[in-house]
Design an enzyme around this catalytic site. Structure first.
Site, PDB file in Angstrom:
ATOM      1  N   ARG A  31      37.584  36.748  39.079  1.00  0.00           N
ATOM      2  CA  ARG A  31      37.617  37.442  37.778  1.00  0.00           C
ATOM      3  C   ARG A  31      36.228  37.797  37.278  1.00  0.00           C
ATOM      4  O   ARG A  31      36.051  38.712  36.490  1.00  0.00           O
ATOM      5  CB  ARG A  31      38.290  36.556  36.714  1.00  0.00           C
ATOM      6  CG  ARG A  31      39.770  36.316  36.933  1.00  0.00           C
ATOM      7  CD  ARG A  31      40.374  35.727  35.655  1.00  0.00           C
ATOM      8  NE  ARG A  31      41.696  35.154  35.865  1.00  0.00           N
ATOM      9  CZ  ARG A  31      42.832  35.838  35.820  1.00  0.00           C
ATOM     10  NH1 ARG A  31      42.807  37.138  35.610  1.00  0.00           N
ATOM     11  NH2 ARG A  31      43.990  35.227  35.995  1.00  0.00           N
ATOM     12  N   PHE A  63      46.070  45.924  46.617  1.00  0.00           N
ATOM     13  CA  PHE A  63      45.610  44.828  45.770  1.00  0.00           C
ATOM     14  C   PHE A  63      44.099  44.908  45.532  1.00  0.00           C
ATOM     15  O   PHE A  63      43.334  45.102  46.474  1.00  0.00           O
ATOM     16  CB  PHE A  63      45.961  43.485  46.405  1.00  0.00           C
ATOM     17  CG  PHE A  63      45.708  42.323  45.498  1.00  0.00           C
ATOM     18  CD1 PHE A  63      46.590  42.024  44.469  1.00  0.00           C
ATOM     19  CD2 PHE A  63      44.572  41.538  45.661  1.00  0.00           C
ATOM     20  CE1 PHE A  63      46.342  40.955  43.609  1.00  0.00           C
ATOM     21  CE2 PHE A  63      44.324  40.457  44.803  1.00  0.00           C
ATOM     22  CZ  PHE A  63      45.210  40.167  43.788  1.00  0.00           C
ATOM     23  N   ILE A  64      43.696  44.774  44.273  1.00  0.00           N
ATOM     24  CA  ILE A  64      42.262  44.773  43.954  1.00  0.00           C
ATOM     25  C   ILE A  64      41.858  43.480  43.247  1.00  0.00           C
ATOM     26  O   ILE A  64      42.705  42.749  42.725  1.00  0.00           O
ATOM     27  CB  ILE A  64      41.839  45.990  43.086  1.00  0.00           C
ATOM     28  CG1 ILE A  64      42.630  46.044  41.777  1.00  0.00           C
ATOM     29  CG2 ILE A  64      41.975  47.292  43.868  1.00  0.00           C
ATOM     30  CD1 ILE A  64      42.056  47.003  40.746  1.00  0.00           C
ATOM     31  N   LYS A 114      48.143  52.071  39.003  1.00  0.00           N
ATOM     32  CA  LYS A 114      48.625  52.388  40.355  1.00  0.00           C
ATOM     33  C   LYS A 114      49.879  53.242  40.210  1.00  0.00           C
ATOM     34  O   LYS A 114      50.994  52.707  40.124  1.00  0.00           O
ATOM     35  CB  LYS A 114      48.976  51.099  41.114  1.00  0.00           C
ATOM     36  CG  LYS A 114      47.806  50.168  41.391  1.00  0.00           C
ATOM     37  CD  LYS A 114      48.316  48.903  42.100  1.00  0.00           C
ATOM     38  CE  LYS A 114      47.225  47.904  42.352  1.00  0.00           C
ATOM     39  NZ  LYS A 114      47.755  46.577  42.765  1.00  0.00           N
ATOM     40  N   ASP A 149      42.211  38.827  39.278  1.00  0.00           N
ATOM     41  CA  ASP A 149      42.018  37.658  40.145  1.00  0.00           C
ATOM     42  C   ASP A 149      42.904  37.666  41.372  1.00  0.00           C
ATOM     43  O   ASP A 149      43.918  38.371  41.434  1.00  0.00           O
ATOM     44  CB  ASP A 149      42.353  36.390  39.363  1.00  0.00           C
ATOM     45  CG  ASP A 149      43.856  36.254  39.106  1.00  0.00           C
ATOM     46  OD1 ASP A 149      44.443  37.211  38.539  1.00  0.00           O
ATOM     47  OD2 ASP A 149      44.453  35.238  39.483  1.00  0.00           O
ATOM     48  N   GLU A 180      45.176  46.554  28.598  1.00  0.00           N
ATOM     49  CA  GLU A 180      45.539  45.911  29.870  1.00  0.00           C
ATOM     50  C   GLU A 180      44.454  46.184  30.906  1.00  0.00           C
ATOM     51  O   GLU A 180      43.817  47.232  30.889  1.00  0.00           O
ATOM     52  CB  GLU A 180      46.865  46.501  30.382  1.00  0.00           C
ATOM     53  CG  GLU A 180      48.086  45.682  30.038  1.00  0.00           C
ATOM     54  CD  GLU A 180      48.277  44.448  30.909  1.00  0.00           C
ATOM     55  OE1 GLU A 180      47.273  43.886  31.410  1.00  0.00           O
ATOM     56  OE2 GLU A 180      49.423  44.036  31.090  1.00  0.00           O
ATOM     57  N   ASP A 181      44.274  45.250  31.822  1.00  0.00           N
ATOM     58  CA  ASP A 181      43.368  45.479  32.946  1.00  0.00           C
ATOM     59  C   ASP A 181      43.955  46.550  33.868  1.00  0.00           C
ATOM     60  O   ASP A 181      43.280  47.510  34.235  1.00  0.00           O
ATOM     61  CB  ASP A 181      43.118  44.182  33.724  1.00  0.00           C
ATOM     62  CG  ASP A 181      44.406  43.416  34.045  1.00  0.00           C
ATOM     63  OD1 ASP A 181      45.511  43.851  33.630  1.00  0.00           O
ATOM     64  OD2 ASP A 181      44.316  42.377  34.717  1.00  0.00           O
ATOM     65  N   ASP A 194      50.551  48.208  36.984  1.00  0.00           N
ATOM     66  CA  ASP A 194      50.985  48.250  38.379  1.00  0.00           C
ATOM     67  C   ASP A 194      52.468  48.659  38.378  1.00  0.00           C
ATOM     68  O   ASP A 194      52.782  49.846  38.248  1.00  0.00           O
ATOM     69  CB  ASP A 194      50.713  46.854  38.945  1.00  0.00           C
ATOM     70  CG  ASP A 194      51.055  46.687  40.406  1.00  0.00           C
ATOM     71  OD1 ASP A 194      51.256  47.693  41.089  1.00  0.00           O
ATOM     72  OD2 ASP A 194      51.112  45.540  40.880  1.00  0.00           O
TER      73      ASP A 194
END
Ligand code: IMP
Ligand code: MG
Length: 175
Positions: free
Chosen positions: A164, A151-152, A130, A158, A98-99, A102
Site C-alpha cells: 500500500r 491486478f495492480i 477497470k 494492496d 475510491e482507489d 473493478d
C-alpha cells in the site's frame, strides 16, 4: 519486484498519477464552486489517493471515512463487509472517493447505503477503473485512469495487506 509469492512490474509512475490527481481536484473544484462537498473516503485502499486529492482541493469541504472490505488475495470475493461507519451524511453533497472501481460491487454497496442516509446529492470519484471487469451500470463521475483487467498494487492498493505504501503502481506479472 516480489511481494509474498507474486511478481510485479512497474506499470504507472508516481508522476503520472499525481498529474491525474491534480486534474480531478481542479475539475471537482469547478463543479462544486457553490457547494461544500463531503468527501467520503473508502478505506483502506483510497487513503493515499484521498490524501493527495485533498492537498490539491482548495475549496471548502468536509472529509468522512468508511471502511469496507471485499478482496481476498488477487480476486474480488463479491461479499462486502463494513468495518467503519461514516459520519452523519444527511443533506450532504457526497463525493465517494475510491482507489479503484473493478467489478463495481463495492460501489453498488455504497450507493445502496447512501440511499438510506438522505444525502442531498452523490457523485463518485476513483483513481483507477477497470472497464472490462465492471459489471454495474452506475456512471462514474471522475476517473483518473482506465486500466486493463489485471491486478495492480501500490498507491494504497494492496496484495494481502502489502504494497500500500508504494507511490508507483505495479502490475501482476503473469508470464
Ligand atoms: P470492486 O468491488 O470489485 O469494484 O472492487 C472493490 C475494491 O477491491 C477496490 O476498492 C479495491 O480496494 C479492491 N481492488 C480492486 N481491484 C484491485 C486491484 O487490482 N488491486 C488491489 N485491490 C483491488
Ligand atoms: Mg477500495
Amino acid at each position: 519486484m516480489k511481494v509474498l509469492d507474486k511478481k510485479f512490474e512497474l506499470f504507472i509512475s508516481a508522476e503520472k498519477i499525481i498529474e491525474k490527481v491534480k486534474t480531478i481536484a481542479q475539475t471537482i473544484e469547478e463543479d462544486y464552486k457553490d457547494k461544500t462537498p463531503t468527501f467520503l473516503v473508502i478505506l483502506n485502499g483510497a487513503f493515499m489517493f484521498a490524501a493527495d486529492l485533498m492537498k490539491y482541493y482548495k475549496g471548502p469541504c468536509k472529509v468522512s471515512f468508511m471502511r469496507l472490505s471485499s478482496y481476498e488475495g488477487t480476486t474480488s470475493s463479491g461479499k462486502i463487509k463494513k468495518h467503519v461507519e461514516a459520519d452523519n451524511l444527511q443533506n450532504e453533497d457526497v463525493i465517494i472517493i475510491e482507489d479503484i472501481v473493478d467489478t463495481g460491487n463495492s460501489l453498488e454497496y455504497i450507493f445502496n447505503y447512501l440511499e438510506t442516509q438522505h444525502v442531498k446529492s452523490k457523485r463518485m470519484a476513483c483513481m483507477f477503473h477497470k472497464p472490462d471487469a465492471y459489471q454495474k451500470a452506475y456512471s462514474i463521475d471522475y476517473i483518473g485512469m482506465n486500466i486493463p483487467d489485471k491486478f495492480i498494487l501500490g498507491y494504497g492498493l494492496d496484495y494481502d495487506g502489502y504494497g500500500r505504501n508504494l507511490s508507483d503502481i505495479y502490475q501482476l506479472k503473469t508470464s
